[in-house]
Motif scaffolding. Sequence first.
Motif, mmCIF file in Angstrom:
data_model
loop_
_atom_site.group_PDB
_atom_site.id
_atom_site.type_symbol
_atom_site.label_atom_id
_atom_site.label_comp_id
_atom_site.label_asym_id
_atom_site.label_seq_id
_atom_site.Cartn_x
_atom_site.Cartn_y
_atom_site.Cartn_z
ATOM 1 N N CYS A 160 16.819 25.869 -56.416
ATOM 2 C CA CYS A 160 16.763 24.405 -56.516
ATOM 3 C C CYS A 160 18.193 23.877 -56.436
ATOM 4 C CB CYS A 160 16.104 23.994 -57.838
ATOM 5 S SG CYS A 160 16.189 22.213 -58.174
ATOM 6 N N TYR B 24 9.713 28.593 -52.143
ATOM 7 C CA TYR B 24 10.078 27.502 -51.242
ATOM 8 C C TYR B 24 8.989 26.437 -51.169
ATOM 9 C CZ TYR B 24 11.095 25.054 -46.896
ATOM 10 O OH TYR B 24 11.330 24.083 -45.963
ATOM 11 N N LYS C 246 9.086 24.087 -54.236
ATOM 12 C CA LYS C 246 10.353 23.491 -54.651
ATOM 13 C C LYS C 246 10.212 22.005 -54.935
ATOM 14 C CE LYS C 246 13.772 22.702 -51.773
ATOM 15 N NZ LYS C 246 14.954 22.825 -50.904
ATOM 16 N N HIS D 281 8.377 21.509 -58.126
ATOM 17 C CA HIS D 281 9.267 21.826 -59.252
ATOM 18 C C HIS D 281 10.203 20.669 -59.557
ATOM 19 C CE1 HIS D 281 12.646 23.626 -61.411
ATOM 20 N NE2 HIS D 281 13.426 23.255 -60.403
ATOM 21 N N GLN D 282 10.807 20.093 -58.507
ATOM 22 C CA GLN D 282 11.767 19.016 -58.731
ATOM 23 C C GLN D 282 11.090 17.758 -59.278
ATOM 24 O OE1 GLN D 282 13.724 18.612 -54.924
ATOM 25 N NE2 GLN D 282 15.222 20.196 -55.400
ATOM 26 N N CYS E 124 11.993 19.813 -62.946
ATOM 27 C CA CYS E 124 13.446 20.028 -62.879
ATOM 28 C C CYS E 124 14.168 19.073 -63.821
ATOM 29 C CB CYS E 124 13.951 19.837 -61.450
ATOM 30 S SG CYS E 124 15.743 20.043 -61.287
#
Length: 450
Positions: free
Chosen positions: A146, A155, A158, A161-162, A166
């Motif tokens: 990240c 991938y 991602k 996740h953000q 995150c």
Amino acid sequence: MMSHTFDEEFELSLKDVNQRFICPICLALMSKPMQTKCGHRFCKKCISGVIAGRDRVKCPVDNNFFWVQSDLFIDQAFERELNSLLLSCPNQRNGCLWNGEKDAFKSHVTNCQFVFINCELCGKDVLSKTFATHKSTDCPCRSVLCELCEEEVPYNNKLKHQVLSCELFPVGCPQCGQKGIRRKDIAQHIDQASGHCPLTLILCHYQPFGCTHMDYRKNMSYHISHAVEYHNVLLMKFLQNLEKRLESIEQNFDSNINLSSNITNKIEQMQRAISMRDAVQNIFKEKYSGCLLWQIDLNSNGCVFISPSFYTANPGYRIEAQLDISGCQDSILYITFSLSLKEGMYDDVLVFPFSGACLVTVFDQMASNGKENYSLFIECSQLQRYNENCPGSSPFQVCHKLMKADDFFSPRYIKNKTVFLEVKVMQAVQSQSQGKYSLTNQRSHSYLGQ
């Protein structure tokens, strides 16, 4: 039917293969061909399976008997002809264009780049020649960092996740809607005590003394500025209650003086009450008046002296002063003076940057009737608050020439290695009638030249 491991790995480059190269037993390309006296050829391994240790057997093609010892031999000429055949790679359907003799076939198949390999991450079959690139750049399930928190994530997850977890991803404040705040900083942003969100409900600073007012942070400055008299009444009542508590504690202490087990507790109660009383009384002391009387002991090490902090008003800005006796060298050496705007208890209700002025006075210490105090009027424009979390920044932003070093170190201003300064800070306010800045709550001072 016997199977042949080597021949199963490849196919002839031509579709119509001459049947004389095909073993009648395994129906694959012959390997180490052997010929009977009746003229039929077989793979060595295939015919050995037919013989099975017997001395005399039937030919699998025409059923004529032959003796194993005398009627069966290795056909070397036919083997040379067989090895000269051109073979194509079994991965031709995957794009391999290799063609070669049988002797080179096995080495090629072992290293052929057109074999499909199953990716254990995404489950996709990938050609071996692109497998390394697939794992590093193409596989949707490959591990990547990240860019914000440098955590390893798949991938294809991602973005999820953000957006969802995150801690460094910029999000909006759920209260005021401010954008670009890192997720981990949201709690601090909306915190009642240390946050900056204008729509957080906070208690009045005078809540410990009895004020129950609660409002949005953006509106609290209005309350404080319009409830000064009410807050002063609360402070006085608080002081009176503290005095009564002290008297009660003293009486209880006197009546129980012989009870040694209670002495320590009573002393601690008195100390806490006295500390609270002193804290409240400090609100009315000089450090909230915008004026500082500063005694500097020049015997201490160093050339730079930092004053105790003081407030311009109540509520007001928290100020520190710096005196540098090493000065600045122009054509003449000058003592320098500077101010720093520090983090204070009233910052939430104040406007930044600070604009105003200060009057610095160096007191004459000679025993004479005619005192010649030295005063300098310094204008402070757009003074920013010092951020302690910003590395490399200086709390004292602008240095001013205070007075000539020769004059400063004269017996008139220094006695017993001690100098006395007075610093009066005056806040500039906007005059609605005149449209210009004026200084408030201070007497005017004459300027004494350098």
